[in-house]
Write a protein that holds these residues in place. Structure first.
Motif, mmCIF file in Angstrom:
data_model
loop_
_atom_site.group_PDB
_atom_site.id
_atom_site.type_symbol
_atom_site.label_atom_id
_atom_site.label_comp_id
_atom_site.label_asym_id
_atom_site.label_seq_id
_atom_site.Cartn_x
_atom_site.Cartn_y
_atom_site.Cartn_z
ATOM 1 N N PRO A 1 -17.886 -24.532 -10.008
ATOM 2 C CA PRO A 1 -17.239 -24.282 -11.527
ATOM 3 C C PRO A 1 -16.382 -23.104 -11.604
ATOM 4 O O PRO A 1 -16.712 -21.950 -11.025
ATOM 5 C CB PRO A 1 -18.675 -24.118 -12.389
ATOM 6 C CG PRO A 1 -19.853 -24.499 -11.368
ATOM 7 C CD PRO A 1 -19.375 -24.330 -10.018
ATOM 8 N N GLY A 2 -15.454 -23.436 -12.312
ATOM 9 C CA GLY A 2 -14.267 -22.527 -12.243
ATOM 10 C C GLY A 2 -13.287 -22.618 -11.327
ATOM 11 O O GLY A 2 -12.522 -21.524 -11.458
ATOM 12 N N TYR B 1 -7.421 -25.422 -17.541
ATOM 13 C CA TYR B 1 -8.180 -26.694 -17.005
ATOM 14 C C TYR B 1 -9.295 -26.825 -18.088
ATOM 15 O O TYR B 1 -9.954 -25.977 -18.855
ATOM 16 C CB TYR B 1 -8.837 -26.038 -15.822
ATOM 17 C CG TYR B 1 -7.866 -26.289 -14.760
ATOM 18 C CD1 TYR B 1 -7.490 -27.178 -13.969
ATOM 19 C CD2 TYR B 1 -7.389 -25.024 -14.218
ATOM 20 C CE1 TYR B 1 -6.627 -27.424 -13.066
ATOM 21 C CE2 TYR B 1 -6.233 -25.218 -13.250
ATOM 22 C CZ TYR B 1 -6.095 -26.118 -12.633
ATOM 23 O OH TYR B 1 -5.116 -25.983 -11.822
ATOM 24 N N GLU B 2 -10.096 -28.066 -18.081
ATOM 25 C CA GLU B 2 -10.979 -28.311 -19.358
ATOM 26 C C GLU B 2 -12.192 -27.511 -18.723
ATOM 27 O O GLU B 2 -12.733 -27.111 -17.917
ATOM 28 C CB GLU B 2 -11.234 -29.949 -18.993
ATOM 29 C CG GLU B 2 -12.069 -30.524 -20.156
ATOM 30 C CD GLU B 2 -12.546 -31.829 -20.202
ATOM 31 O OE1 GLU B 2 -13.582 -32.302 -20.696
ATOM 32 O OE2 GLU B 2 -11.676 -32.550 -19.572
ATOM 33 N N GLY B 3 -12.637 -26.815 -20.171
ATOM 34 C CA GLY B 3 -13.891 -26.024 -19.906
ATOM 35 C C GLY B 3 -13.700 -24.774 -19.436
ATOM 36 O O GLY B 3 -14.390 -23.832 -19.108
ATOM 37 N N GLY B 4 -12.188 -24.613 -19.214
ATOM 38 C CA GLY B 4 -11.786 -23.162 -18.617
ATOM 39 C C GLY B 4 -12.198 -21.988 -19.520
ATOM 40 O O GLY B 4 -12.039 -20.823 -18.996
ATOM 41 N N TYR B 5 -12.286 -22.339 -20.734
ATOM 42 C CA TYR B 5 -12.489 -21.142 -21.696
ATOM 43 C C TYR B 5 -13.545 -20.261 -21.369
ATOM 44 O O TYR B 5 -13.505 -19.083 -21.615
ATOM 45 C CB TYR B 5 -12.419 -21.452 -23.126
ATOM 46 C CG TYR B 5 -13.683 -22.569 -23.220
ATOM 47 C CD1 TYR B 5 -14.919 -21.859 -23.935
ATOM 48 C CD2 TYR B 5 -13.945 -23.802 -23.228
ATOM 49 C CE1 TYR B 5 -15.904 -22.257 -24.281
ATOM 50 C CE2 TYR B 5 -14.912 -24.340 -23.465
ATOM 51 C CZ TYR B 5 -15.986 -23.904 -24.061
ATOM 52 O OH TYR B 5 -17.258 -24.434 -24.075
#
Length: 127
Positions: free
Chosen positions: A35-36, A96-100
């Motif tokens: 993840p990430g 990237y999606e969800g990268g926040y």
């Protein structure tokens, strides 16, 4: 304040060492699967390893110059360099999606580095 700055530098150095060590030691495929780590799939192996080495050097630069009393001004200089690295990391993660979520973590690291830079340049510089 000196103790708070040392603790903050130690925590940030530990995070930099862990992150840099992972980039240096893990293969690109394994790193990009975490993840990430989606950005790693779009990056070259040499770029990833270079980032890892820079992060390990940052960990060293946040602690060792002050401990050895050899050019301790490198501690806040390293903190400023870390701030720049975290700005790049936030920009990358936000692509990237969800990268926040990871950009927020990078922002926390940035704030810790800003505290160290401010503290060692202004409040409690090494003599």
């Amino acid at each position: 304040m000196n103790i708070a700055l040392w603790i903050t530098a130690g925590l940030l150095a530990a995070a930099a060492l862990a992150s840099g060590g992972a980039k240096v030691l893990l293969p690109k495929e394994k790193l990009s699967g975490k993840p990430g780590g989606e950005w790693a799939a779009d990056s070259s192996d040499s770029f990833i390893k270079t980032l890892g080495v820079l992060e390990v050097l940052a960990a060293v630069g946040l602690i060792l110059p002050a401990v050895l009393d050899i050019a301790p001004v490198l501690v806040p200089v390293t903190a400023v360099a870390w701030i720049l690295l975290m700005i790049g990391a936030m920009i990358t993660h936000l692509r990237y999606e969800g990268g926040y979520k990871f950009a927020v973590a990078n922002a926390v690291y940035l704030l810790l580095a800003a505290f160290i830079a401010w503290g060692r340049f202004v409040l409690e510089p090494f003599a």
